[in-house]
Design an enzyme around this catalytic site. Structure first.
Site, PDB file in Angstrom:
ATOM      1  N   SER A  51       3.251 -12.611 -35.942  1.00 22.08           N
ATOM      2  CA  SER A  51       4.077 -12.073 -34.868  1.00 22.08           C
ATOM      3  C   SER A  51       5.404 -11.504 -35.379  1.00 22.08           C
ATOM      4  O   SER A  51       5.869 -11.853 -36.464  1.00 22.08           O
ATOM      5  CB  SER A  51       4.382 -13.161 -33.838  1.00 22.08           C
ATOM      6  OG  SER A  51       3.212 -13.868 -33.491  1.00 22.08           O
TER       7      SER A  51
HETATM    8  N1  SAH Z   1       2.095 -17.058 -34.394  1.00 21.87           N
HETATM    9  C1  SAH Z   1       1.168 -16.657 -35.422  1.00 21.87           C
HETATM   10  C2  SAH Z   1       0.190 -15.593 -35.056  1.00 21.87           C
HETATM   11  C3  SAH Z   1      -0.199 -15.375 -33.725  1.00 21.87           C
HETATM   12  S1  SAH Z   1      -1.610 -14.340 -33.527  1.00 21.87           S
HETATM   13  C4  SAH Z   1       1.903 -16.114 -36.606  1.00 21.87           C
HETATM   14  O1  SAH Z   1       3.120 -15.936 -36.542  1.00 21.87           O
HETATM   15  O2  SAH Z   1       1.248 -15.841 -37.599  1.00 21.87           O
HETATM   16  C5  SAH Z   1      -2.478 -15.415 -32.424  1.00 21.87           C
HETATM   17  C6  SAH Z   1      -3.376 -16.417 -33.089  1.00 21.87           C
HETATM   18  O3  SAH Z   1      -4.009 -17.154 -32.036  1.00 21.87           O
HETATM   19  C7  SAH Z   1      -4.498 -15.808 -33.914  1.00 21.87           C
HETATM   20  O4  SAH Z   1      -4.529 -16.380 -35.182  1.00 21.87           O
HETATM   21  C8  SAH Z   1      -5.763 -16.168 -33.115  1.00 21.87           C
HETATM   22  O5  SAH Z   1      -6.898 -16.374 -33.915  1.00 21.87           O
HETATM   23  C9  SAH Z   1      -5.331 -17.443 -32.415  1.00 21.87           C
HETATM   24  N2  SAH Z   1      -6.090 -17.806 -31.218  1.00 21.87           N
HETATM   25  C10 SAH Z   1      -6.595 -16.997 -30.250  1.00 21.87           C
HETATM   26  N3  SAH Z   1      -7.216 -17.708 -29.304  1.00 21.87           N
HETATM   27  C11 SAH Z   1      -7.108 -19.028 -29.669  1.00 21.87           C
HETATM   28  C12 SAH Z   1      -7.557 -20.258 -29.095  1.00 21.87           C
HETATM   29  N4  SAH Z   1      -8.244 -20.311 -27.939  1.00 21.87           N
HETATM   30  N5  SAH Z   1      -7.260 -21.407 -29.742  1.00 21.87           N
HETATM   31  C13 SAH Z   1      -6.570 -21.395 -30.912  1.00 21.87           C
HETATM   32  N6  SAH Z   1      -6.129 -20.258 -31.508  1.00 21.87           N
HETATM   33  C14 SAH Z   1      -6.386 -19.091 -30.890  1.00 21.87           C
END
Ligand code: SAH
Length: 206
Positions: A51
């Site tokens: 992010s």
């Molecule tokens: N905050 C993180 C990235 C966010 S991207 C950073 O700074 O790197 C959002 C993430 O949520 C992704 O890795 C995606 O795979 C995960 N995600 C999506 N749906 C999810 C769920 N139901 N449970 C757990 N993780 C999930």
């Protein structure tokens, strides 16, 4: 990093310090190293992103961090936000649905010697029942609505920060639990990858 955050409504000194302390380049794929300190999201594979620093700072500040609180993070991704949370909270419980991403984040965060982060691979829309209740919950993917288990696993007076998809855009919400009910406030427009899973947009496998 300081110049992206200071003076742009990120005022919390502990939040600013956490961003100065955590080396973002360690979480970014090698071919994007030159962009590690730019203020925009970067791809980390599997269609997911690390992010934008400003948005992470904004969300973390809205959580009202404190070293005596336990936080649940949904969407470990690169692990960058996890590291920021680990600087600001007593314990971080982080759930990621894509095993390869969680394993990569676990390696990086262990190398950085964090001992207050607990990882789970699975559907974060179910929360992490065995470790509940949590003082704070942060969701870093856009949800159709607040997943029911997260409402239940939040402590009374606890804070939940979550982007909710509104079709035209995502809107970041801050909820506080009062008398068992969530009271919400819209914070800002934002853009996140979709939250998958049972109480997300569906699909448990990538
Ligand atoms: N905050 C993180 C990235 C966010 S991207 C950073 O700074 O790197 C959002 C993430 O949520 C992704 O890795 C995606 O795979 C995960 N995600 C999506 N749906 C999810 C769920 N139901 N449970 C757990 N993780 C999930």
């Amino acid at each position: 990093m300081e110049e992206h955050l200071k003076g742009r409504d990120i005022w919390h000194p502990d939040v600013l310090n956490a961003f100065l302390k955590v080396p973002r380049h360690l979480f970014v794929p090698e071919n994007l190293l030159s962009e590690a300190y730019e203020d925009y999201p970067l791809p980390i594979g599997f269609g997911q992103t690390i992010s934008q620093p400003y948005m992470i700072a904004y969300m973390v500040q809205a959580l009202e961090p404190s070293k005596d609180l336990r936080v649940l993070e949904i969407g470990t991704g690169s692990g960058y936000t996890t590291a920021i949370l680990a600087e600001l909270f007593k314990e971080v419980y982080t759930v990621e649905i894509i095993p390869d991403l969680s394993e990569r984040a676990q390696r990086i965060l262990k190398d950085l010697s964090y001992d207050n982060i607990f990882f789970k691979i699975g559907d974060g829309t179910e929360g992490w029942e065995e470790m509940a209740p949590f003082d704070r919950i942060l969701v870093t993917a856009a949800a159709p609505d607040v997943p029911e288990p997260l409402k239940e696993q939040l402590k009374e007076e606890g804070i939940l920060v979550i982007p909710i998809s509104k079709g035209f855009s995502d809107v970041l919400y801050k909820f506080v639990k009062k008398d068992g009910k969530l009271k919400g406030e819209e914070l800002t427009y934002c853009s996140f990858v979709p939250l998958r899973g049972k109480y997300g947009f569906g699909g448990s496998k990538w």
